[in-house]
Motif scaffolding. Structure first.
Motif, PDB file in Angstrom:
ATOM      1  N   UNK A  39       0.792  -1.218   0.000  1.00  0.00           N
ATOM      2  CA  UNK A  39       0.000   0.000   0.000  1.00  0.00           C
ATOM      3  C   UNK A  39       0.826   1.271   0.000  1.00  0.00           C
ATOM      4  N   UNK A  40       2.164   1.165   0.134  1.00  0.00           N
ATOM      5  CA  UNK A  40       3.029   2.336   0.200  1.00  0.00           C
ATOM      6  C   UNK A  40       3.444   2.742  -1.203  1.00  0.00           C
ATOM      7  N   UNK A  41       2.922   3.872  -1.693  1.00  0.00           N
ATOM      8  CA  UNK A  41       3.298   4.380  -3.007  1.00  0.00           C
ATOM      9  C   UNK A  41       4.219   5.583  -2.863  1.00  0.00           C
ATOM     10  N   UNK A  71       0.050  -1.900 -13.287  1.00  0.00           N
ATOM     11  CA  UNK A  71       0.992  -1.873 -12.169  1.00  0.00           C
ATOM     12  C   UNK A  71       0.434  -1.017 -11.045  1.00  0.00           C
ATOM     13  N   UNK A  72       0.704  -1.448  -9.837  1.00  0.00           N
ATOM     14  CA  UNK A  72       0.231  -0.727  -8.656  1.00  0.00           C
ATOM     15  C   UNK A  72       0.770   0.702  -8.616  1.00  0.00           C
ATOM     16  N   UNK A  73       2.062   0.873  -8.784  1.00  0.00           N
ATOM     17  CA  UNK A  73       2.627   2.228  -8.771  1.00  0.00           C
ATOM     18  C   UNK A  73       3.545   2.435  -9.965  1.00  0.00           C
ATOM     19  N   UNK A 106       1.486  -5.582  -3.376  1.00  0.00           N
ATOM     20  CA  UNK A 106       1.223  -7.009  -3.252  1.00  0.00           C
ATOM     21  C   UNK A 106      -0.147  -7.271  -2.636  1.00  0.00           C
ATOM     22  N   UNK A 107      -1.011  -7.976  -3.390  1.00  0.00           N
ATOM     23  CA  UNK A 107      -2.318  -8.382  -2.892  1.00  0.00           C
ATOM     24  C   UNK A 107      -3.391  -7.302  -2.921  1.00  0.00           C
ATOM     25  N   UNK A 108      -3.055  -6.083  -3.309  1.00  0.00           N
ATOM     26  CA  UNK A 108      -4.044  -5.006  -3.379  1.00  0.00           C
ATOM     27  C   UNK A 108      -5.010  -5.252  -4.547  1.00  0.00           C
ATOM     28  N   UNK A 109      -6.229  -4.759  -4.443  1.00  0.00           N
ATOM     29  CA  UNK A 109      -7.231  -4.876  -5.508  1.00  0.00           C
ATOM     30  C   UNK A 109      -6.825  -3.976  -6.679  1.00  0.00           C
ATOM     31  N   UNK A 110      -6.983  -4.462  -7.909  1.00  0.00           N
ATOM     32  CA  UNK A 110      -6.602  -3.719  -9.110  1.00  0.00           C
ATOM     33  C   UNK A 110      -7.575  -2.578  -9.411  1.00  0.00           C
ATOM     34  N   UNK A 111      -8.870  -2.787  -9.195  1.00  0.00           N
ATOM     35  CA  UNK A 111      -9.898  -1.813  -9.564  1.00  0.00           C
ATOM     36  C   UNK A 111      -9.614  -0.427  -8.978  1.00  0.00           C
ATOM     37  N   UNK A 112      -9.522   0.582  -9.835  1.00  0.00           N
ATOM     38  CA  UNK A 112      -9.266   1.971  -9.435  1.00  0.00           C
ATOM     39  C   UNK A 112      -8.004   2.125  -8.593  1.00  0.00           C
ATOM     40  N   UNK A 113      -6.937   1.385  -8.954  1.00  0.00           N
ATOM     41  CA  UNK A 113      -5.764   1.353  -8.088  1.00  0.00           C
ATOM     42  C   UNK A 113      -4.459   1.194  -8.868  1.00  0.00           C
ATOM     43  N   UNK A 114      -4.386   1.693 -10.096  1.00  0.00           N
ATOM     44  CA  UNK A 114      -3.196   1.498 -10.921  1.00  0.00           C
ATOM     45  C   UNK A 114      -2.600   2.829 -11.366  1.00  0.00           C
ATOM     46  N   UNK A 115      -1.261   2.883 -11.372  1.00  0.00           N
ATOM     47  CA  UNK A 115      -0.548   4.086 -11.806  1.00  0.00           C
ATOM     48  C   UNK A 115       0.197   3.895 -13.119  1.00  0.00           C
ATOM     49  N   UNK A 116       0.270   2.664 -13.637  1.00  0.00           N
ATOM     50  CA  UNK A 116       1.040   2.410 -14.856  1.00  0.00           C
ATOM     51  C   UNK A 116       0.440   1.226 -15.597  1.00  0.00           C
ATOM     52  N   UNK A 117       0.719   1.162 -16.908  1.00  0.00           N
ATOM     53  CA  UNK A 117       0.208   0.062 -17.728  1.00  0.00           C
ATOM     54  C   UNK A 117       1.197  -0.226 -18.848  1.00  0.00           C
ATOM     55  N   UNK A 118       1.140  -1.462 -19.348  1.00  0.00           N
ATOM     56  CA  UNK A 118       2.015  -1.866 -20.450  1.00  0.00           C
ATOM     57  C   UNK A 118       1.270  -2.831 -21.372  1.00  0.00           C
TER      58      UNK A 118
END
Length: 184
Positions: A39-41, A71-73, A106-118
């Motif tokens: 959860x630490x970004x 990606x989370x962050x 790790x283990x966080x929900x993806x929905x409305x929670x991403x800062x990057x994509x590939x």
């Protein structure tokens, strides 16, 4: 309201000259220092080895060949990798480790929670990300990513899931053949 951690990340990045303008696109990321908690970004836990500004995208980093990844962050944080689209990120978690020393997301929900994509496909398959689950042809597109590209999303209002900006806003992925939509 933007969280203290996110304000700190933005302030550190801006003062270091790492971010400017509306978009920051990152190359493959370096591993984050140990001790990062889920959860630490924060800047310390969400490191990148190179950050650029503008609409240029770079080659895909930690996304497996033929997949579309969120990606989370940053690109060293945990990701969720899709071979096909998924119209509801609500039951998906960041379940793929991209750096041995980074437990960020790790283990966080993806929905409305991403800062990057590939998008690591080589075919003409664009990754189209939407604000709502089960999107239709009239649903609002958040952004799309061309094959063999990745994007680190720009800072926005800091409120996840409110339909403003791109960061922490995606809820679904539809894979489309090449379109006329301008993608990253």
């Amino acid at each position: 309201m933007i969280s203290r951690t996110r304000r700190t990340v933005a302030a550190v990045a801006l003062s270091a000259g790492l971010l400017s303008g509306a978009l920051a696109v990152a190359g493959p990321a370096a591993a984050a220092p140990g001790g990062c908690k889920t959860g630490d970004k924060s800047k310390r836990c969400a490191t990148t080895s190179s950050v650029r500004t503008g609409a240029t995208t770079l080659a895909v980093g930690n996304c497996p060949s033929g997949h579309h990844c969120v990606y989370y962050s940053d690109f060293s944080s945990w990701s969720h990798n899709y071979f096909d689209g998924d119209q509801n990120f609500g039951n998906d978690t960041f379940n793929t480790e991209n750096s041995l020393s980074n437990t960020n997301g790790q283990g966080q929900i993806v929905d409305n929670n991403s800062w990057a994509a590939a998008n690591s496909t080589s075919a003409n398959r664009e990754s189209h990300y939407y604000y709502s689950i089960n999107p239709s042809t009239s649903s609002r597109l958040v952004f799309c990513v061309n094959p063999n590209r990745q994007v680190y999303l720009p800072e926005d209002d800091g409120i996840a899931g409110n339909g403003v900006g791109k960061r922490d806003e995606v809820s679904a992925l539809i894979i489309r053949n090449r379109t006329s939509v301008v993608c990253f």
